[in-house]
Structure formats: C-alpha cells, structure tokens
Write an enzyme that holds these catalytic residues in place. Structure first.
Site, short mmCIF file in Angstrom:
data_model
loop_
_atom_site.label_atom_id
_atom_site.label_comp_id
_atom_site.label_asym_id
_atom_site.label_seq_id
_atom_site.Cartn_x
_atom_site.Cartn_y
_atom_site.Cartn_z
N HIS A 346 0.84 -1.21 0.00
CA HIS A 346 0.00 0.00 0.00
C HIS A 346 0.86 1.25 0.00
O HIS A 346 2.03 1.23 0.37
CB HIS A 346 -1.00 -0.02 1.16
N ASP A 356 6.35 2.68 7.13
CA ASP A 356 4.99 2.20 6.86
C ASP A 356 4.23 3.21 6.01
O ASP A 356 3.75 4.23 6.53
CB ASP A 356 4.27 1.98 8.20
N GLU A 393 -5.12 1.59 2.85
CA GLU A 393 -4.90 0.42 3.72
C GLU A 393 -5.02 0.81 5.18
O GLU A 393 -5.54 0.04 6.00
CB GLU A 393 -3.51 -0.17 3.44
N GLU A 394 -4.53 2.00 5.51
CA GLU A 394 -4.50 2.41 6.91
C GLU A 394 -5.89 2.55 7.52
O GLU A 394 -6.06 2.42 8.74
CB GLU A 394 -3.73 3.73 7.06
N ASP A 422 4.55 -4.81 3.26
CA ASP A 422 4.00 -3.57 3.82
C ASP A 422 5.16 -2.72 4.32
O ASP A 422 5.75 -1.95 3.56
CB ASP A 422 3.00 -3.92 4.93
N HIS A 506 3.51 5.03 13.00
CA HIS A 506 2.30 5.85 12.83
C HIS A 506 2.41 7.24 13.48
O HIS A 506 1.38 7.85 13.80
CB HIS A 506 1.07 5.12 13.38
#
Length: 704
Positions: A346, A356, A393-394, A422, A506
C-alpha cells in the site's frame, strides 16, 4: 533400417539445434535478478525520498500525487499500468480537545495534542499537513469521567481489574499501546462499561525505557510528544459497502447502519503522547498496579483509579465519501496469461510513511525495474505478474479489499498467489509469514540471497539463527493487505519484511531521516527484501510446476490437538478432523509423486508430446486447494471471513488465530456452558473437517 537410423540422427540433431539456439533457462534470469548487476540501492533511496516528501493520507492531494509517481514508474518499466478508483467512506478529525481536572490545589490542564517539530527538522515546512492526532472512524462525542488505568486494554487486563475490585463502568480508560490492535482496545473498553478511551505511547515500550534514553532525532526512540495514530475500525474495506465494491453510484449503508454493524466503536477515543499519558497517570489514585503494569525507570508509580483525576474528552470527526486510487501494473504471461502472480504494497500513510508503507513501495518499484531490465535481455514470464499499489490500507485494508471484492470471481479462478510487503524495512533481521504450502519456497529463496547485515551468511542462515528451522508466521491477522486474498477468497499468500515493530510507528517521525539514520542507512536491506520478494514471484511465475508443498499444511493442521486437549472433558470429538488431516497428507504425497512422474517421463521423445494439459491440470489442483479451506457462510457473526483455518483473533485484529470458528465457539461455550453452546463447538469442528477433506479431494483431482 537405414531410414530408422537416419530418423534417429535427425531427431538428435534437431534436439541439439533447439538446445543450441533456445533462450537461456528461466533459472538464468532468476540468478541475474538477485545479482548486484541489477539491484540498485541508490534508486530505492530516491523512490523513498520522493514518496515521503509530504504527508499523504488516503484521499489527499499528496497521496494522489504519490499515485501518479508510482503509475509513471511502472509505465516506464514496459508494463501496462492504470489506476482503479473507488469511492469510499473515510473520516478525518474536525476538532478534538482533552482537559484533565486534578484534585485541588492543582489547576486543570488542557493538552495541546501536538507532536513537536525538532530543531533542524527538514520537514518543518510541511508539518502542518500532518492530520491532527486522532483515530479514524472514532465515535464523535463529548464525555467526562474519572480515569481508570487498564494496562494494555486486553481482556485479561479487565479480568485483573475485576479481581481487584476496580469498577470501570462510567469511566474513561487510559490504555497503553503495545499488545493488541487499538480498535480492540476501544471495543474492550466499551464492553467493560467505559464511556471513553485514551490510548498512549508508553516510554517502556516505545521510548527507549526511560532514564537517560535519547529519542529521535538523536536515537530511534519515540519523542515524548510523539503520538501513534491509526484506525479503530474492526472490519475490512469500506464500512458502507460490506462485501461489495465501492464503485461510483453503488449501494451504501447509512451511517446508522454502519454503527449497528458492530465494526466501528460506540464510544469516543483519542490517541495521546507518552508525556500526556504520564501526566494523566500522576492524577490517578487508588490501588497500585501490579509490577508488570508499571512503566520504565523515571516514570510515576502507576495506580488504577478510578480518579481522582477527571478528564473531559471531546472529539468530532467528519465523514467523507472520498476517492482512493489503486495503481495496477501488468506484465502479461506468454504461455499462461490467465494465471496471476500478484505483488502488493500500500501507498497511503498516516504521516510521511518512510517505514509504513513506503519502504515497501520503494521495494515494489525496485522489483518492477529489475524485471524491466530482464525483459530487455529476453526474459518473458510464463504466467502474468501483476503489481498492485493499494490505497487507504491504513483505514481498514480498504483499497485491496475493494479490488478483491470487485474481481472476486476472476481472482478465485486465476490467482496463483499473492505476495505482500507492507513495512519492508524497519531494522535488521528477516521475517516472513505465509500460508503453509509456500514455506519451502520462502526458505529456498532466502538461501540464495546474501544477508545485508553480514556478507558471510545468507538471509536464510540469519533467519534460522540458532534453531534448526526458521519461524514462519501465519496470515490469520488483519494487519495488512493479504487479508482479503487469504481470508476472503482463499488465495495462497506470503508477507515479508526486515525488522519488525519500530518505535515511531504511525507518528510524524516516521520519515526519511529516521530511515536513513536508523532503519537502513545504506538501503541494503531494501535491496535484500526486493530480492526475496522478486525471486519468489519469479519462481511462481516461471516454473512449469507450481512450487507448492501441502505437506507443510497437513503438518500445521496437527495443532488441532491443542484444542482437543483444551476441552477434552467436554465430550467433543476431533477424530473426524484428524482423519481429514491424514487424508490431506496422503493427497499431498500423491500429487508430489505425480509431479515427479511427469518430470521423469520427459526425455528426447517427449519434446514432440504435449504434456501441457497434464501440467496445467496438476497446477490447477495445487492452486485451487487453498480455496477449499473457505466456506461460503464464513465465520459465525463474522461472515466476511471465509477461511476456516486462518482469521484474526476475535479480541485482537492483529493476532492470527488457527481454527477461528472453533476458537470462537469454545470461548462462547465456556461463558455460557450450555448443551447448545457445546453442540456449536462440535459443529465448528465438523465444518473444518469438511473443509480439509475438500482440500484433499481438490489435490487428488478425482470425483468421489
């Protein structure tokens, strides 16, 4: 006599001529693919730098620009590339606030809820594009209540609180990240009677353990003001189109129907920093928490509450039907264009996304560019290779799920395997997870590639370590885009990475600087993961016989013995399941022998025989056996999840559960302890037994 001899010599001469002028074997190209001559760490570094220059959350202009970059790169690699768009329900924060009222004479505190920019931050000019810290799909509302500290917010943590006499009803819980999915933290809080949830990043888990530990940019650890954001949605795909694709003008559930689905939280929640979490912890009195609930050196003593600290949590989110964009690139197969080997990663990120997910995006583009170079010297794949760069995706694996739902029938009949990357790189150490028939292929690929951190050994040798065999995880969790492929339609799949969990996950500090300094300074790990990923894809795309081995599957299913032992006094029989597993093992042995026989039958004369039909039929059995582990009815109360062997844990979306239907039924039966509930357990055992037997029949390729 003379004619026969002449014919024999002619056949031999023709054979030598074919061998002399035929293209190199596919293994030649595979070796070239993983060689230094084709890999390019500078190019990967450039891709990552370009993709992470701005925050690019799903639905944003910056993410559309990142999609255009991926599309342009794939198109330049001599493949057909296009964008597939969906209209999906996304949420963004409109406003939020958090105030702590402490016992007098301490004044109340209103938290600023900001992640701080550090001196010299090269991304300071675009930091205002980072979304305000929040949870996607969080419930809007305003709640006020005393705080209870609930450790990691797991079911067992609430059991401990109950044993200690702490009542959570009507409170706002404070939980720390680290053990379970954040959506389950909020859901568990609601189930326990809480009216709101705060989730913070503890120094013990993400900040280097406190004391004299340094943090980013001086070290890899999360700064005190860092916040781990993310979704709290417990489903897969667009919440307003469960089970069907979110195409323009499609049927949609209303907001009220989405809330009634049980997949979005019903209480407000907010992610907060470690510094803010510690401030709130200092306001909590009551019993002292257990030792393993405490923080790191220098942290306050953690107490349970409730109160006397009281927080007021306000959150308002806006719901938007936004356009998301999957980028798809295709290298068509020459001999079997209707068989698909799919690589996926993604693109969307909560902030800059250096780990990420764009370490994986950079690796995906590296694989594409190496295959383009192979095409330039004559390589053509036997089967079609598809590159997929997913969006959103998140939010809930949205882009991949919508694409799988829209193309369900084609994928179910043509997809050989799905290979996911990922977070490609967050540190040292190779890890992989897969459906079991791919275990041996992953091991063989890892044996061919040098460890990027130790040139004296292979990745496989690093992976094995001091054990006899590497640990290969399973794909039951809902942590990435393999979920729709494995758990919804039953496609064999693998997921791979270097590193693992990393402290700035994140947060706005997951940027190119962090990667360049701590994740992969020379980008050699990126090169290595691209090599493994691409080599596995090449073998699946090029080998005449699919390199699947179902012996690993049969061995893996023997873990059902643990469930049998767990409820041995409940009168539940597993004998029919173990009989089915034995049949699967025998079917795996039989198809392996058939593959060997076809290979051995090849000789000089077989060049004029057509073995394609036999090979194709055997490969179809290997490909379709995984589908047999799915059930059209899905799991009880979780019908989207069709796979009866692997699915997410009911109370931890990131956790992988084997035999999920049986596990769910056992949990319910233990709570109810009725004849009917234990009868349901037996029914679930029967369902799995039938699925395993169906897989055996597919492998055998014979009607009953």
């Amino acid at each position: 006599m003379f004619k026969a001899i002449a014919a024999t010599f002619l056949a031999i001469a023709t054979s030598f001529s074919i061998l002399l002028f035929s293209p190199p074997p596919k293994s030649y190209y595979h070796s070239l693919f993983i060689s230094d001559s084709l890999s390019d760490n500078v190019s990967i570094s450039h891709h990552l730098y370009t993709l992470t220059r701005r925050p690019h959350v799903a639905g944003s202009q910056a993410n559309a620009e990142a999609a255009a970059y991926v599309l342009s790169t794939l198109s330049s690699c001599n493949m057909q590339a296009h964008i597939v768009s969906y209209e999906v329900l996304l949420t963004y924060p409109a406003s939020r606030s958090l105030t702590l009222t402490r016992p007098p004479p301490e004044p109340p505190i209103t938290f600023d809820l900001k992640q701080e920019i550090y001196d010299g931050d090269p991304y300071a000019d675009v930091a205002n594009e980072v979304l305000p810290t929040s949870h996607a799909y969080a419930k809007s509302g305003s709640v006020t209540g005393p705080v209870v500290y609930v450790n990691y917010g797991r079911l067992e943590d609430y059991d401990t609180l109950k044993e200690m006499g702490v009542n959570v009803t009507g409170t706002i819980v404070l939980a720390r990240y680290g053990q379970i999915y954040r959506g389950d933290i909020v859901m568990n809080a609601f189930d326990a009677g809480a009216i709101g949830a705060l989730v913070y990043t503890d120094r013990k888990d993400y900040g280097g353990g406190g004391g004299d530990a340094k943090w980013f940019p001086d070290d890899k650890w999360m700064p005190p003001t860092g916040v781990q954001v993310g979704t709290v949605y417990n489903g897969s795909g667009d919440p307003s189109t469960p089970g069907w694709a979110s195409t323009q003008g499609c049927e949609r559930l209303s907001v009220e129907e989405v809330e009634r689905s049980g997949d979005v939280p019903l209480i407000p929640s907010l992610p907060i920093s470690g510094a803010d979490g510690e401030t709130i912890l200092r306001s909590i009195g009551g019993q002292i928490a257990k030792d393993d609930w405490q923080g790191s050196n220098g942290a306050p003593t953690y107490k349970l509450g409730p109160g006397p600290g009281v927080v007021n949590l306000n959150y308002n989110g806006k719901q938007v039907i936004a356009t998301i964009q999957n980028v798809i690139g295709v290298i068509e197969g020459v001999e079997e264009p209707d068989r698909f080997v799919i690589l996926g990663n993604h693109r969307d990120a909560w902030t800059f996304g250096a780990v990420d997910p764009n370490s994986g995006t950079a690796a995906l583009l590296e694989v594409a560019q190496r295959l383009w170079k192979l095409q330039g010297i004559g390589w053509k794949p036997r089967r079609t290779i598809i590159f997929c760069n997913w969006d959103a995706e998140e939010y809930g694996l949205t882009g991949s799920t919508e694409w799988v739902e829209e193309n369900r029938e084609l994928l179910a009949s043509r997809a050989v395997a799905y290979l996911n990357v990922d977070c490609a790189v967050s540190g040292a150490g190779f890890h992989a997870a897969a459906t079991p028939q791919l275990d041996e292929l992953l091991k063989q690929a890892a044996q061919q590639i040098q460890d990027p951190d130790n040139s004296s050994q292979t990745i496989y040798e690093q992976w094995v370590g001091s054990t006899h065999s590497p640990v290969i995880g399973r794909l039951g969790g809902a942590g990435s885009d393999y979920a729709a492929f494995v758990q919804h339609i039953g496609v064999p799949a693998a997921d791979m990475l270097f590193g693992g969990g990393y402290p700035v996950y994140h947060s706005m500090y997951d940027d190119y600087v962090w990667m360049e300094n701590f994740g992969d300074p020379m980008f050699h790990r990126h090169v290595a993961v691209a090599s493994v990923w691409g080599l596995v894809a090449l073998r699946l795309a090029d080998e005449e016989f699919l390199p699947f081995d179902y012996h690993s599957y049969a061995f893996e299913l023997q873990s059902a013995k643990e469930l049998e032992d767990e409820i041995s006094d409940k009168g539940i029989t597993f004998s029919h399941l173990f009989k089915s597993i034995k049949e699967l093992s025998e079917a795996a042995r039989k198809i392996n022998n058939q593959r060997k026989e076809i290979k051995e039958a090849k000789g000089w004369t077989s060049m004029w025989r057509n073995n394609h039909v036999k090979v194709r039929e055997l490969n179809d059995r290997l490909m379709m056996a995984e589908r047999a582990f799915t059930d059209c009815d899905g799991l009880l109360r979780r019908p989207w999840y069709k796979h009866l062997i692997y699915a997410p844990s009911r109370h931890n979306d990131y956790g992988s559960t084997s035999f999920p239907g049986i596990n769910d039924a056992i949990e319910k039966a233990k709570n109810l302890n009725t004849v009917e509930s234990w009868h349901l357990v037996q029914h679930e055992v029967w369902r799995v037994s039938r699925a395993v037997r169906h897989a055996s029949l597919v492998l055998k390729g014979e009607l009953t």
